[in-house]
Design a protein around this motif. Sequence first.
Motif, mmCIF file in Angstrom:
data_model
loop_
_atom_site.group_PDB
_atom_site.id
_atom_site.type_symbol
_atom_site.label_atom_id
_atom_site.label_comp_id
_atom_site.label_asym_id
_atom_site.label_seq_id
_atom_site.Cartn_x
_atom_site.Cartn_y
_atom_site.Cartn_z
ATOM 1 N N PHE A 185 0.836 -1.192 0.000
ATOM 2 C CA PHE A 185 0.000 0.000 0.000
ATOM 3 C C PHE A 185 0.875 1.249 0.000
ATOM 4 O O PHE A 185 2.027 1.217 0.465
ATOM 5 C CB PHE A 185 -0.993 0.015 1.169
ATOM 6 N N THR A 186 0.358 2.322 -0.559
ATOM 7 C CA THR A 186 1.005 3.625 -0.499
ATOM 8 C C THR A 186 0.193 4.514 0.426
ATOM 9 O O THR A 186 -1.042 4.449 0.453
ATOM 10 C CB THR A 186 1.123 4.278 -1.882
ATOM 11 N N ALA A 187 0.903 5.347 1.194
ATOM 12 C CA ALA A 187 0.221 6.161 2.193
ATOM 13 C C ALA A 187 1.077 7.356 2.568
ATOM 14 O O ALA A 187 2.303 7.343 2.429
ATOM 15 C CB ALA A 187 -0.089 5.333 3.442
ATOM 16 N N GLN A 188 0.407 8.390 3.051
ATOM 17 C CA GLN A 188 1.065 9.539 3.656
ATOM 18 C C GLN A 188 0.973 9.395 5.170
ATOM 19 O O GLN A 188 -0.098 9.109 5.707
ATOM 20 C CB GLN A 188 0.379 10.842 3.221
ATOM 21 N N ASP A 189 2.080 9.613 5.847
ATOM 22 C CA ASP A 189 2.094 9.580 7.308
ATOM 23 C C ASP A 189 1.596 10.929 7.809
ATOM 24 O O ASP A 189 2.268 11.951 7.649
ATOM 25 C CB ASP A 189 3.514 9.312 7.798
ATOM 26 N N VAL A 190 0.408 10.945 8.423
ATOM 27 C CA VAL A 190 -0.196 12.202 8.868
ATOM 28 C C VAL A 190 -0.025 12.429 10.362
ATOM 29 O O VAL A 190 -0.666 13.312 10.937
ATOM 30 C CB VAL A 190 -1.692 12.265 8.482
ATOM 31 N N GLY A 191 0.840 11.664 10.995
ATOM 32 C CA GLY A 191 1.243 11.936 12.359
ATOM 33 C C GLY A 191 0.204 11.623 13.412
ATOM 34 O O GLY A 191 -0.924 11.217 13.116
ATOM 35 N N PRO A 192 0.568 11.816 14.700
ATOM 36 C CA PRO A 192 -0.329 11.474 15.809
ATOM 37 C C PRO A 192 -1.665 12.209 15.776
ATOM 38 O O PRO A 192 -2.668 11.678 16.253
ATOM 39 C CB PRO A 192 0.489 11.867 17.047
ATOM 40 N N THR A 193 -1.689 13.427 15.221
ATOM 41 C CA THR A 193 -2.958 14.152 15.144
ATOM 42 C C THR A 193 -3.847 13.622 14.036
ATOM 43 O O THR A 193 -5.052 13.889 14.016
ATOM 44 C CB THR A 193 -2.719 15.651 14.904
ATOM 45 N N GLY A 194 -3.262 12.909 13.083
ATOM 46 C CA GLY A 194 -4.017 12.431 11.940
ATOM 47 C C GLY A 194 -4.333 13.505 10.932
ATOM 48 O O GLY A 194 -5.083 13.261 9.979
ATOM 49 N N ARG A 195 -3.745 14.694 11.099
ATOM 50 C CA ARG A 195 -4.074 15.834 10.231
ATOM 51 C C ARG A 195 -2.850 16.481 9.589
ATOM 52 O O ARG A 195 -2.988 17.409 8.791
ATOM 53 C CB ARG A 195 -4.817 16.897 11.048
ATOM 54 N N ASP A 196 -1.663 16.027 9.914
ATOM 55 C CA ASP A 196 -0.442 16.684 9.462
ATOM 56 C C ASP A 196 -0.117 16.251 8.031
ATOM 57 O O ASP A 196 0.812 15.497 7.776
ATOM 58 C CB ASP A 196 0.703 16.349 10.410
ATOM 59 N N PHE A 197 -0.905 16.759 7.096
ATOM 60 C CA PHE A 197 -0.802 16.320 5.708
ATOM 61 C C PHE A 197 0.094 17.194 4.855
ATOM 62 O O PHE A 197 0.451 16.812 3.726
ATOM 63 C CB PHE A 197 -2.197 16.308 5.064
ATOM 64 N N VAL A 198 0.474 18.370 5.311
ATOM 65 C CA VAL A 198 1.160 19.341 4.460
ATOM 66 C C VAL A 198 2.488 18.774 3.959
ATOM 67 O O VAL A 198 3.374 18.421 4.753
ATOM 68 C CB VAL A 198 1.392 20.662 5.209
ATOM 69 N N ALA A 199 2.619 18.674 2.628
ATOM 70 C CA ALA A 199 3.851 18.231 1.967
ATOM 71 C C ALA A 199 4.326 16.879 2.468
ATOM 72 O O ALA A 199 5.530 16.623 2.571
ATOM 73 C CB ALA A 199 4.947 19.289 2.122
ATOM 74 N N ARG A 200 3.398 15.995 2.776
ATOM 75 C CA ARG A 200 3.758 14.634 3.154
ATOM 76 C C ARG A 200 3.764 13.758 1.907
ATOM 77 O O ARG A 200 2.722 13.539 1.281
ATOM 78 C CB ARG A 200 2.770 14.083 4.181
ATOM 79 N N ASN A 201 4.932 13.261 1.545
ATOM 80 C CA ASN A 201 5.059 12.407 0.372
ATOM 81 C C ASN A 201 4.449 11.031 0.625
ATOM 82 O O ASN A 201 4.510 10.510 1.738
ATOM 83 C CB ASN A 201 6.521 12.231 -0.013
#
Length: 667
Positions: free
Chosen positions: A277-293
């Motif tokens: 699977f491909t995914a962006q790691d959005v961190g513990p908040t689940g919202r840290d999407f900015v410029a996440r490859n």
Amino acid sequence: MKATDLDLLTGVSAPTIHPNGGRAVVSVTRPDLGADAYVGQLWTVPLTGHAAPKRFTRGFRDTMPKFSPDGRLIAFLRAPVKGAAQLYVVDAAGGEPVPVTDRKLGVSEFAWAPDGRQLAFVSRVPEAGRYGTVEGIDPNAEPPRHFTTLKYQSNGLGYITDRRAHVFLVAVPDVWGEPVMQPAPTAEGAAAVAPTVVEPKQLTTGEWDDSSIDFSPDGRTVTFISARHASTDDDLRSDVYALRLDGRGSEPTNLTGEHGDWSMLDAAYGLNGALYFTAQDVGPTGRDFVARNGALYVIDPDGGAPRLLTDPETVDLTESDIVAYQDDSVLVRDRTRGALRLLAVDQAGRQRELTNRSREITGASAVGETLVVSFADATTNGDVAVVDDRGSLRKLTDFSARLRTSGMLPARELIVTARDGYDIHGWVVSPEGEGPHPVLLNIHGGPFAQYSVRVFDEAQVYADAGYAVVMCNPRGSAGYGQEHGRVIRQRMGTVDLTDVLDYLEGALDANPSFDRARLGIMGGSYGGYLTAWTTSHDHRFTAAIVERGYLDPEAFIGTSDIGSFFSDEYTGTDRDLMRAQSPQSHVEAVQTPTLVLHSASDLRCPLGQAERYYAALKRRGVAAELLVFPGEDHELSRSGRPRHRRERFDAILDWWARYLPSSANAR
């Protein structure tokens, strides 16, 4: 290229290869100004010999072809002139396509079962009484909608909570058997016949959307992506789920939720049964999407926790699907420096670069040693090629031959060093003639997106009209690592502003035929943001075009389909900080004549963003005009109605003819 040449923008889908490796099939689509719609058919492309590609189907819009595992059938989506796309199958040797589905809201994706006897597909399930499920009740007569969530609409679709996307399973019809008919009365009262569509079995339900389906190699499991956790309304997490089809369990199993904070992009099995699977790691908040490859992960065939296979700082798989490849490898596409290069990644994380950074690989398929791709570059909007073991492409089609004869101009790569020593990468397109040429600084949307190596219709139309076009990927853009993209998080309008201005200066210095006294600026979405922000801080531009702009971060919340998280992450939650980055809060400094261009049904950057900005300009006495396209959404310039796309170009060129006339574009 002129606005009237939109018909020449032929694109191709990802290829599908016959199991014997002898031919590929693609969907070939284009905007049609006469039909005011996008039309397309399936084409068969021989991989050996000298036979030419041939049209295989003749539907209005046929897309997404996939050979059955045994190669006897091709499944695809067919959309009529009006109505939703349905799933069809056709004899791979040719013949009459047979409908598989008759869904009220159509089918969005599908997958073959390994035995070729069944197809899984995704379709939206309309709430009873809505979307034409009851004859005589039009949309304005439906009962009121009751919302209890923040996420209840999506750009290009509308409301979503009353038509969730779910997974279905259906038997493949016998395309060689005697047609099964049922009587159907016609308007004249005579008898007519219509084929019977087999009723599918619905596999998933609930108040969420399911997507990215695939079968396990043994056919016993269907996997899909969904956001079913309790906090789904407050974050961007999603997970990969598995549903057993052999009667051992009726509820989907979450395969990833305990192991990471991911926003899923795609999921698919490898040939050996590993689940990638491909995914962006959005961190513990689940919202840290900015410029996440997007990164690639794998769950081994014997289970266990997912393992990371690619470095998200150096490889970006955000725009990639996953394609099973040789042995334990998969194919993915890395977004890098204005290109999409094809990589093979094995189960141990070893990577092989299969194509270079001179083009965009838009799709791939492999059978044994045969690797076929669809691609776009500086000479084509979409073609098909075989990739050899050295990474060279043997081109099999030439669907952009007429586009090249329309007068395409070369885009020249340029790197400019910004004032702080940082290198900014981009392209310039020069019109014909010695000049001096007026200059248009174009700014892309996103902001985590990129200008690329492929043919760009906007740059070609403006250059044909006599304008030098300057395009760069400033900090905040994708394709240059996460740090490059994240530097503007809660600092919008800082180094991204100076980067585009420094790049403009560099382009002017490098091109003596560019007229530095006649400058225009334009952009859409984030590009609309940075255009409006620039004209409030720099007054060198003769005129501006602000299109579908993100102009008021505060008003974005509660009105945009991404308003529940976008402003929070990009401009912060502190009111003073938000206003410090808001074009609406700095509009009093604008002096530049501005055309504000927007779509009436834009749910990404709602029309109110444009209306408030336009009203503020007018109230201050700035020369401003507002142009609103009915029925269009945020994607007008890319996939809007063809006539509206042409009319948009006409309006843009008329604006520049008034304020920044060129030798080829003057009133």
